[in-house]
Write a protein that holds these residues in place. Structure first.
Motif, mmCIF file in Angstrom:
data_model
loop_
_atom_site.group_PDB
_atom_site.id
_atom_site.type_symbol
_atom_site.label_atom_id
_atom_site.label_comp_id
_atom_site.label_asym_id
_atom_site.label_seq_id
_atom_site.Cartn_x
_atom_site.Cartn_y
_atom_site.Cartn_z
ATOM 1 N N LEU A 132 3.222 2.992 -8.863
ATOM 2 C CA LEU A 132 2.036 2.301 -8.980
ATOM 3 C C LEU A 132 2.265 0.751 -9.626
ATOM 4 O O LEU A 132 1.488 -0.149 -9.470
ATOM 5 C CB LEU A 132 1.155 2.769 -9.889
ATOM 6 N N LYS A 133 3.305 0.522 -10.562
ATOM 7 C CA LYS A 133 3.576 -0.806 -11.018
ATOM 8 C C LYS A 133 3.960 -1.544 -9.989
ATOM 9 O O LYS A 133 3.808 -2.767 -10.089
ATOM 10 C CB LYS A 133 4.464 -0.406 -12.217
ATOM 11 N N LYS A 134 4.707 -0.897 -9.132
ATOM 12 C CA LYS A 134 5.359 -1.944 -8.026
ATOM 13 C C LYS A 134 4.199 -2.619 -7.050
ATOM 14 O O LYS A 134 4.417 -3.497 -6.666
ATOM 15 C CB LYS A 134 6.328 -1.032 -7.294
ATOM 16 N N ALA A 135 3.348 -1.361 -6.884
ATOM 17 C CA ALA A 135 2.154 -1.880 -6.131
ATOM 18 C C ALA A 135 1.364 -2.956 -6.509
ATOM 19 O O ALA A 135 1.024 -3.975 -6.124
ATOM 20 C CB ALA A 135 1.320 -0.505 -5.980
ATOM 21 N N SER B 87 0.818 -1.190 -0.085
ATOM 22 C CA SER B 87 -0.162 0.089 0.120
ATOM 23 C C SER B 87 0.912 1.262 0.015
ATOM 24 O O SER B 87 0.435 2.368 -0.440
ATOM 25 C CB SER B 87 -0.826 -0.030 1.140
ATOM 26 N N ALA B 88 2.076 1.253 0.390
ATOM 27 C CA ALA B 88 2.971 2.437 0.430
ATOM 28 C C ALA B 88 3.131 2.743 -0.948
ATOM 29 O O ALA B 88 3.135 4.120 -1.311
ATOM 30 C CB ALA B 88 4.075 2.409 1.495
ATOM 31 N N TYR B 89 3.380 1.699 -1.821
ATOM 32 C CA TYR B 89 3.706 2.062 -3.259
ATOM 33 C C TYR B 89 2.327 2.723 -3.623
ATOM 34 O O TYR B 89 2.517 3.747 -4.648
ATOM 35 C CB TYR B 89 4.103 0.846 -3.911
ATOM 36 N N THR B 90 1.434 2.172 -3.583
ATOM 37 C CA THR B 90 0.118 2.700 -4.230
ATOM 38 C C THR B 90 -0.051 4.141 -3.687
ATOM 39 O O THR B 90 -0.325 5.038 -4.587
ATOM 40 C CB THR B 90 -0.976 1.846 -3.715
#
Length: 208
Positions: free
Chosen positions: A143-146, A114-117
């Protein structure tokens, strides 16, 4: 090796701690959802979110190492910034950014990434230099990492779809928004899921 007589105490202690942690997080999530989706007056929403931030800070003081609470403090600060609007909101999003970067450094898979998002969302919603730190390339990267961590989640798919829509990539945006619309309900997040699904349907309607 743990001595046999200590096993029961250790397990019981871990269970009680886990329940307390889950309860604190769930209460914060529920409070945020009410602020976000059940409070429509701007002043009331600002007051509501300030209360949730205070609640989250209290929980963090009691458990300062909890990455999930740091993520939610960042989410609450970002939401308050959105409710306030204007340049006065920039300190809040900068504080949120710092919290999320700290979680990504120490425990990036917290709450299914969620931190990435949340950080990716800030990067495409905050103005760019010289006003803010907005950066579409970094937004897409985060966002891609999320999505790599939580490919079927409602939030990473929704926010990546929203980012793509704002970037003019309509067809790609619809793919991710439709994927978000089919995400499984999250336990204990009924109000948040219902609110997010309304946002998804509104975005799809705008793109059709």
């Amino acid at each position: 090796m743990v001595q046999p007589l200590l096993v029961m105490a250790c397990v019981a202690g871990a269970s009680l701690s886990s329940v307390a942690h889950a309860d604190a997080l769930n209460e914060i999530q529920q409070a945020w959802a009410k602020c976000q989706y059940d409070t429509f007056n701007k002043d009331n929403k600002v007051h509501c979110l300030n209360n949730v931030i205070a609640q989250t800070n209290t929980a963090l003081q009691q458990s300062p190492g909890r990455a999930d609470l740091k993520v939610w403090l960042a989410i609450n600060k970002s939401s308050l910034a959105g409710a306030k609007g204007g340049l006065g909101a920039l300190p809040l999003v900068k504080e949120a950014k710092s919290l999320l970067e700290d979680v990504i450094k120490t425990d990036p898979k917290t709450l299914d990434g969620s931190a990435y998002t949340s950080l990716g969302t800030l990067y495409y919603q905050v103005p760019g230099w010289p006003i803010g730190f907005g950066d579409d390339d970094k937004a897409e990267e985060m966002l891609k990492k999320a999505l790599a961590i939580n490919p079927d989640g409602i939030d990473p798919n929704y926010f990546y779809g929203d980012f793509l829509a704002q970037d003019g990539r309509r067809d790609d945006a619809m793919v991710y928004l439709k994927r978000a619309s089919h995400a499984k309900p999250r336990p204990g997040r009924k109000l948040a899921d219902a609110g997010r699904q309304r946002e998804i349907q509104q975005k799809l309607k705008e793109l059709q």
